[in-house]
Enzyme design. Sequence first.
Site, PDB file in Angstrom:
ATOM      1  N   ASN A 142       0.831  -1.212   0.000  1.00 23.37           N
ATOM      2  CA  ASN A 142       0.000   0.000   0.000  1.00 23.37           C
ATOM      3  C   ASN A 142       0.862   1.257   0.000  1.00 23.37           C
ATOM      4  O   ASN A 142       0.572   2.208  -0.730  1.00 23.37           O
ATOM      5  CB  ASN A 142      -0.951  -0.003   1.195  1.00 23.37           C
ATOM      6  N   LEU A 148       0.467  -1.326  12.517  1.00 24.28           N
ATOM      7  CA  LEU A 148      -0.226  -2.229  13.426  1.00 24.28           C
ATOM      8  C   LEU A 148      -0.224  -1.804  14.894  1.00 24.28           C
ATOM      9  O   LEU A 148      -0.557  -2.591  15.764  1.00 24.28           O
ATOM     10  CB  LEU A 148       0.352  -3.645  13.281  1.00 24.28           C
ATOM     11  N   LEU A 176      -1.559   1.083  17.906  1.00 21.89           N
ATOM     12  CA  LEU A 176      -2.524   2.135  18.186  1.00 21.89           C
ATOM     13  C   LEU A 176      -1.810   3.485  18.049  1.00 21.89           C
ATOM     14  O   LEU A 176      -0.672   3.635  18.493  1.00 21.89           O
ATOM     15  CB  LEU A 176      -3.031   1.952  19.620  1.00 21.89           C
ATOM     16  N   HIS A 193      -8.374  -0.806   6.553  1.00 18.39           N
ATOM     17  CA  HIS A 193      -8.555  -2.082   7.246  1.00 18.39           C
ATOM     18  C   HIS A 193      -9.065  -3.110   6.238  1.00 18.39           C
ATOM     19  O   HIS A 193      -9.978  -2.812   5.463  1.00 18.39           O
ATOM     20  CB  HIS A 193      -9.556  -1.928   8.398  1.00 18.39           C
ATOM     21  N   ASP A 231      -9.724   0.590  14.799  1.00 26.21           N
ATOM     22  CA  ASP A 231     -10.740   0.337  13.759  1.00 26.21           C
ATOM     23  C   ASP A 231     -12.128   0.892  14.070  1.00 26.21           C
ATOM     24  O   ASP A 231     -13.141   0.303  13.694  1.00 26.21           O
ATOM     25  CB  ASP A 231     -10.857  -1.185  13.505  1.00 26.21           C
TER      26      ASP A 231
HETATM   27  C1  GAR Z   1      -3.171  -4.446   4.241  1.00 27.33           C
HETATM   28  O1  GAR Z   1      -4.006  -5.452   3.731  1.00 27.33           O
HETATM   29  C2  GAR Z   1      -3.943  -3.574   5.200  1.00 27.33           C
HETATM   30  O2  GAR Z   1      -5.294  -3.446   4.876  1.00 27.33           O
HETATM   31  C3  GAR Z   1      -3.768  -4.321   6.503  1.00 27.33           C
HETATM   32  O3  GAR Z   1      -2.446  -4.785   6.469  1.00 27.33           O
HETATM   33  C4  GAR Z   1      -2.079  -5.050   5.107  1.00 27.33           C
HETATM   34  C5  GAR Z   1      -0.730  -4.412   4.861  1.00 27.33           C
HETATM   35  O4  GAR Z   1      -0.232  -4.788   3.612  1.00 27.33           O
HETATM   36  N1  GAR Z   1      -4.020  -3.472   7.626  1.00 27.33           N
HETATM   37  C6  GAR Z   1      -4.496  -3.920   8.787  1.00 27.33           C
HETATM   38  O5  GAR Z   1      -4.747  -5.093   8.984  1.00 27.33           O
HETATM   39  C7  GAR Z   1      -4.736  -2.849   9.841  1.00 27.33           C
HETATM   40  N2  GAR Z   1      -5.505  -3.360  10.925  1.00 27.33           N
HETATM   41  P1  GAR Z   1       0.966  -3.984   2.957  1.00 27.33           P
HETATM   42  O6  GAR Z   1       2.048  -3.809   4.023  1.00 27.33           O
HETATM   43  O7  GAR Z   1       1.446  -4.853   1.861  1.00 27.33           O
HETATM   44  O8  GAR Z   1       0.443  -2.664   2.483  1.00 27.33           O
END
Ligand code: GAR
Length: 188
Positions: free
Chosen positions: A14, A85, A87, A104, A145
């Site tokens: 992301n 990840l 708070l 999320h 969240d």
């Molecule tokens: C993503 O899918 C995001 O939505 C999730 O972690 C992943 C990170 O992927 N976020 C959470 O679970 C937040 N509670 P990335 O590091 O490849 O972007």
Amino acid sequence: MIRLAILASGNGTNAQQISEYFAGSDKVKVECIIYNKKDAYVAERARKLGIPAYYHNRKDFYENGAVLNKLRDMKVDWVILAGFLWLVPEDMLKAYPNKIINIHPALLPKYGGKGMYGHHVHEAVIANHEKESGITIHIVDDQYDRGSILFQAKCILTDKDTPDTLAEKIHLLERDYFPVVIEKTVLQ
Ligand code: GAR
């Protein structure tokens, strides 16, 4: 120019997609990527993208104000959580009221809260035989969240889906929507 800081903990797909989306923009700029796990692959992605990336530990976030000072020094306007990840610390919430955005990988309020991140979410969704899942982009408040929802998008699940295939579907939604929702939100 509206300046973004991206906070990330892991792989960073992301963070990369957001950075690439705004690379040519004259209105929005990714100023830096801040990560909280030393070996996070997002650091390598940032290096390749030419975006300054900084590692900060728990103390820097919660005790000595180092991260908040950095955001202020860099004149950051909005903070984007892209797979971050922890708070968000209270002083950061106060400094950036309604200006911290999280993604999320589920349709909140379902499958949110402490411990519900990444693959844990997809495993729970599959275990419950849900017919759909999706992404939620929301403003961050002092609980995991819970903040007000800016956008949701769904994907359909079949009996054949596994946590891995669901993760792929979610990543496609994230790629298609997260950067544009950020743009729309920070420019309005
Ligand atoms: C993503 O899918 C995001 O939505 C999730 O972690 C992943 C990170 O992927 N976020 C959470 O679970 C937040 N509670 P990335 O590091 O490849 O972007």
